[in-house]
Design a protein around this motif. Sequence first.
Motif, short mmCIF file in Angstrom:
data_model
loop_
_atom_site.label_atom_id
_atom_site.label_comp_id
_atom_site.label_asym_id
_atom_site.label_seq_id
_atom_site.Cartn_x
_atom_site.Cartn_y
_atom_site.Cartn_z
N ARG A 122 47.89 39.87 50.71
CA ARG A 122 47.94 40.62 49.68
C ARG A 122 46.69 40.20 48.90
NH1 ARG A 122 53.53 38.76 47.92
NH2 ARG A 122 52.37 37.12 47.03
N THR A 123 46.48 40.69 47.80
CA THR A 123 45.65 40.51 46.61
C THR A 123 46.26 40.54 45.42
OG1 THR A 123 44.81 42.68 46.16
CG2 THR A 123 43.65 41.36 48.15
N HIS A 124 45.81 39.55 44.34
CA HIS A 124 46.02 39.36 43.10
C HIS A 124 45.10 39.01 42.28
CE1 HIS A 124 47.52 35.60 43.72
NE2 HIS A 124 47.95 36.00 44.81
N GLU A 125 44.95 38.88 41.07
CA GLU A 125 44.12 38.15 40.06
C GLU A 125 44.36 36.56 40.27
OE1 GLU A 125 41.44 39.22 38.25
OE2 GLU A 125 41.79 41.25 39.17
N GLY A 126 43.40 35.85 40.22
CA GLY A 126 43.57 34.50 40.19
C GLY A 126 42.74 33.59 40.96
N PHE A 127 43.22 32.40 41.28
CA PHE A 127 42.56 31.32 42.09
C PHE A 127 43.52 30.52 42.72
CE2 PHE A 127 40.37 27.47 42.77
CZ PHE A 127 39.47 27.83 43.38
N ASP A 128 43.22 30.39 43.94
CA ASP A 128 44.21 29.26 45.02
C ASP A 128 43.59 28.05 45.42
OD1 ASP A 128 46.76 28.61 45.86
OD2 ASP A 128 47.03 30.54 46.67
N TRP A 129 44.43 27.09 45.23
CA TRP A 129 43.72 26.05 46.00
C TRP A 129 45.08 25.18 46.40
CZ3 TRP A 129 45.20 20.83 45.51
CH2 TRP A 129 44.32 19.90 46.08
N PHE A 130 44.86 24.60 47.88
CA PHE A 130 45.82 23.79 48.21
C PHE A 130 45.33 22.90 49.19
CE2 PHE A 130 45.94 28.09 50.72
CZ PHE A 130 45.60 27.49 52.17
N TYR A 131 46.21 22.10 49.41
CA TYR A 131 46.07 20.39 50.38
C TYR A 131 47.41 20.43 51.22
CZ TYR A 131 45.56 15.61 51.42
OH TYR A 131 45.36 14.38 51.92
N VAL A 132 47.02 20.43 52.62
CA VAL A 132 47.95 20.16 53.42
C VAL A 132 48.65 18.79 53.53
CG1 VAL A 132 48.72 20.81 55.96
CG2 VAL A 132 46.75 21.94 54.97
N LEU A 133 50.06 18.71 53.29
CA LEU A 133 50.57 17.32 53.21
C LEU A 133 51.14 17.38 54.47
CD1 LEU A 133 52.47 17.75 49.63
CD2 LEU A 133 50.51 16.31 50.22
N SER A 134 51.84 17.90 55.31
CA SER A 134 52.36 17.75 56.51
C SER A 134 52.34 18.95 57.39
CB SER A 134 53.84 17.15 56.47
OG SER A 134 54.63 18.22 55.75
N GLY A 135 52.45 18.95 58.67
CA GLY A 135 52.53 20.13 59.44
C GLY A 135 51.24 20.76 59.49
N ARG A 136 51.23 22.02 60.01
CA ARG A 136 50.01 23.00 60.30
C ARG A 136 50.30 24.27 59.56
NH1 ARG A 136 50.06 24.12 65.47
NH2 ARG A 136 47.88 24.95 65.44
N LEU A 137 49.12 24.55 59.16
CA LEU A 137 49.22 25.80 57.92
C LEU A 137 48.09 26.82 58.79
CD1 LEU A 137 50.23 26.85 55.23
CD2 LEU A 137 48.04 26.48 54.31
N ARG A 138 48.59 28.21 58.68
CA ARG A 138 47.71 29.19 59.08
C ARG A 138 47.34 29.87 58.02
NH1 ARG A 138 49.11 34.48 62.55
NH2 ARG A 138 47.23 35.57 62.52
N LEU A 139 45.90 30.13 57.89
CA LEU A 139 45.47 30.73 56.63
C LEU A 139 44.68 32.07 57.34
CD1 LEU A 139 44.56 31.31 53.58
CD2 LEU A 139 42.59 29.59 53.87
#
Length: 193
Positions: A122-139
């Motif tokens: 999806r798309t939308h206005e804004g900005f995203d930042w994240f830090y993986v605390l546990s597990g594995r994340l697919r981006l």
Amino acid sequence: MTSEPASVLKTVGARLRELRLQSGRTQAQLSAATGISESTLSRLESGQRTPTLELLLALSGAHDVTIDDLVRAPADDDPRLDQRPFTRHGTTFIPLSREKGGLQAYKQILPGRTSTDVLEQRTHEGFDWFYVLSGRLRLVLGEHDMILGVGEVAEFDTRVPHAFGSAGPEPAEILSLFGHQGERIHVRASTVR
């Protein structure tokens, strides 16, 4: 001096906008779901219109929150945060910042996924930042498909098509910041083939 009811109503617009953005819906999509015109939604979110009980009922139902949650005013003299978790599309969000718009911080718990689960960009206005605390994340970000592990960080403009979720059957936990601000942070991740 502003009366308490007037000050509470003043915060409703920002809360409505925040809930809509958290759900990833446009005003047109929310209008279709509630029967409230886009112009009314816009005026409610900007604080140019006072919500009626009928509008609050429709919007609380659409956002799956109580009316109390829509009109609650944060206590300005109490530094503690309201960390009541809420769930959207299977993901649990734990607020880590005050709900006044702008940059927002959350701990997110993303449920495990099967290899057949599809991540819809999806798309939308804004900005995203994240830090993986546990597990594995697919981006999935535009044409890129990556797996991030514990301690890895990603940041991107949300106008780029994107989706993310747990990379396997185990849940993933991330610390996330949503907003229009942020510095560029390098992404170190393996590409899914």
